[in-house]
Design a protein around this motif. Sequence first.
Motif, short mmCIF file in Angstrom:
data_model
loop_
_atom_site.label_atom_id
_atom_site.label_comp_id
_atom_site.label_asym_id
_atom_site.label_seq_id
_atom_site.Cartn_x
_atom_site.Cartn_y
_atom_site.Cartn_z
N PRO A 115 12.37 11.12 15.44
CA PRO A 115 12.28 10.65 14.05
C PRO A 115 11.39 9.41 13.93
O PRO A 115 11.39 8.53 14.79
CB PRO A 115 13.73 10.32 13.70
N ALA A 116 10.62 9.35 12.86
CA ALA A 116 9.64 8.28 12.70
C ALA A 116 10.29 6.90 12.72
O ALA A 116 9.70 5.95 13.26
CB ALA A 116 8.88 8.48 11.38
N ASN A 117 11.51 6.78 12.18
CA ASN A 117 12.12 5.45 12.13
C ASN A 117 12.52 4.94 13.51
O ASN A 117 12.72 3.75 13.71
CB ASN A 117 13.33 5.44 11.18
N MET A 118 12.63 5.84 14.50
CA MET A 118 12.95 5.39 15.86
C MET A 118 11.81 4.58 16.47
O MET A 118 12.05 3.70 17.30
CB MET A 118 13.28 6.59 16.75
N PHE A 123 15.42 -0.20 20.56
CA PHE A 123 16.42 0.57 21.31
C PHE A 123 17.21 1.42 20.33
O PHE A 123 17.73 0.91 19.34
CB PHE A 123 17.37 -0.37 22.06
N CYS A 124 17.27 2.72 20.59
CA CYS A 124 18.03 3.60 19.71
C CYS A 124 18.35 4.89 20.45
O CYS A 124 17.91 5.12 21.58
CB CYS A 124 17.28 3.89 18.41
N GLY A 125 19.15 5.73 19.82
CA GLY A 125 19.52 7.00 20.44
C GLY A 125 20.01 7.96 19.39
O GLY A 125 20.15 7.62 18.21
N MET A 126 20.25 9.19 19.81
CA MET A 126 20.75 10.22 18.90
C MET A 126 22.27 10.19 18.88
O MET A 126 22.91 10.07 19.93
CB MET A 126 20.29 11.60 19.36
N PRO A 127 22.90 10.31 17.71
CA PRO A 127 24.37 10.41 17.66
C PRO A 127 24.82 11.78 18.13
O PRO A 127 24.12 12.78 17.97
CB PRO A 127 24.68 10.21 16.18
N THR A 128 25.98 11.81 18.75
CA THR A 128 26.52 13.07 19.25
C THR A 128 27.11 13.91 18.13
O THR A 128 27.41 13.41 17.05
CB THR A 128 27.58 12.81 20.33
N ASP A 129 27.32 15.18 18.40
CA ASP A 129 27.87 16.09 17.40
C ASP A 129 29.07 16.84 17.94
O ASP A 129 29.44 17.88 17.43
CB ASP A 129 26.79 17.09 16.95
N TYR A 130 29.68 16.34 18.98
CA TYR A 130 30.81 17.06 19.55
C TYR A 130 31.82 16.08 20.12
O TYR A 130 31.53 14.91 20.34
CB TYR A 130 30.35 18.03 20.65
N GLU A 131 33.02 16.57 20.37
CA GLU A 131 34.08 15.74 20.90
C GLU A 131 34.07 15.82 22.41
O GLU A 131 34.02 16.91 22.98
CB GLU A 131 35.42 16.24 20.35
N ASP A 132 34.10 14.68 23.09
CA ASP A 132 34.21 14.72 24.54
C ASP A 132 35.18 13.64 24.98
O ASP A 132 36.01 13.17 24.21
CB ASP A 132 32.84 14.61 25.22
N ARG A 191 11.50 0.97 23.26
CA ARG A 191 10.16 0.43 23.40
C ARG A 191 9.98 0.03 24.86
O ARG A 191 10.93 -0.42 25.51
CB ARG A 191 9.99 -0.78 22.48
N ASN A 192 8.79 0.22 25.38
CA ASN A 192 8.54 -0.06 26.79
C ASN A 192 8.50 -1.56 27.03
O ASN A 192 7.43 -2.19 27.09
CB ASN A 192 7.24 0.59 27.25
N ARG A 193 9.69 -2.14 27.16
CA ARG A 193 9.86 -3.56 27.46
C ARG A 193 10.91 -3.67 28.55
O ARG A 193 12.02 -3.17 28.43
CB ARG A 193 10.34 -4.32 26.22
#
Length: 215
Positions: A115-118, A123-132, A191-193
């Motif tokens: 996604p463009a806003n990432m 630092f960011c990530g995708m939210p999960t969609d399942y229970e673990d 970001r590569n830091r």
Amino acid sequence: NMLENVSICFISQGNSKYEYMSIILALTIRYFHPDIEIIVGVPQPQHIYGDLLPETYQLFEEKNIQTVKVYNQISDDYKIGNKYAILEKACELSTKEYVLFLDSDIICTNPIEIPANMYAADFCGMPTDYEDWVNKFPPTSKHFKWYSIFQRCGLQYKNYHKKNDEPLFYSYFSKSPIWVNYLNAGFIFIRNRMDIPKCLNKFTKVLYEAHKKSD
């Protein structure tokens, strides 16, 4: 094409199912992205993690995938920590502006789209969609992981998980409640830091050691 500025990294652990999973991940990434930079971390030492098969090294070489030794900075008993080791090594080696970490048990069924806003975040990530395992216990339970993390960080845990006595989130697949819409560590985009993975390593080590003391 924004992916021109992205390196992808993941772990390939020898003598385990994750070696074969990482091969599938590598092949499916290469199918959709013939030119993207891929850096694969091979956990060390070998007497703990094993080594990759010669055929695996050969396949990675044929697919123009760089392999590099990585060392767990948290604990070899906490093998998940290898993901931060490869993130740090990827930042060290890559000249790209961004680094994407993927869990080895991911398969690309389509071109990777970030996604463009990432790209605006460090630092960011995708939210999960399942229970673990993180969500197996309700927040009232002493086993609830997020509550203890808030405590160790000196933060107050608010009752984020319910609205009008109903869970805020439900698993799309199992329909069971998800108490926290938490960050899925299987997709980390940074970001590569160097200070970002170094901070992740240090922060996770503090939490891990605090957890071990409390056991």
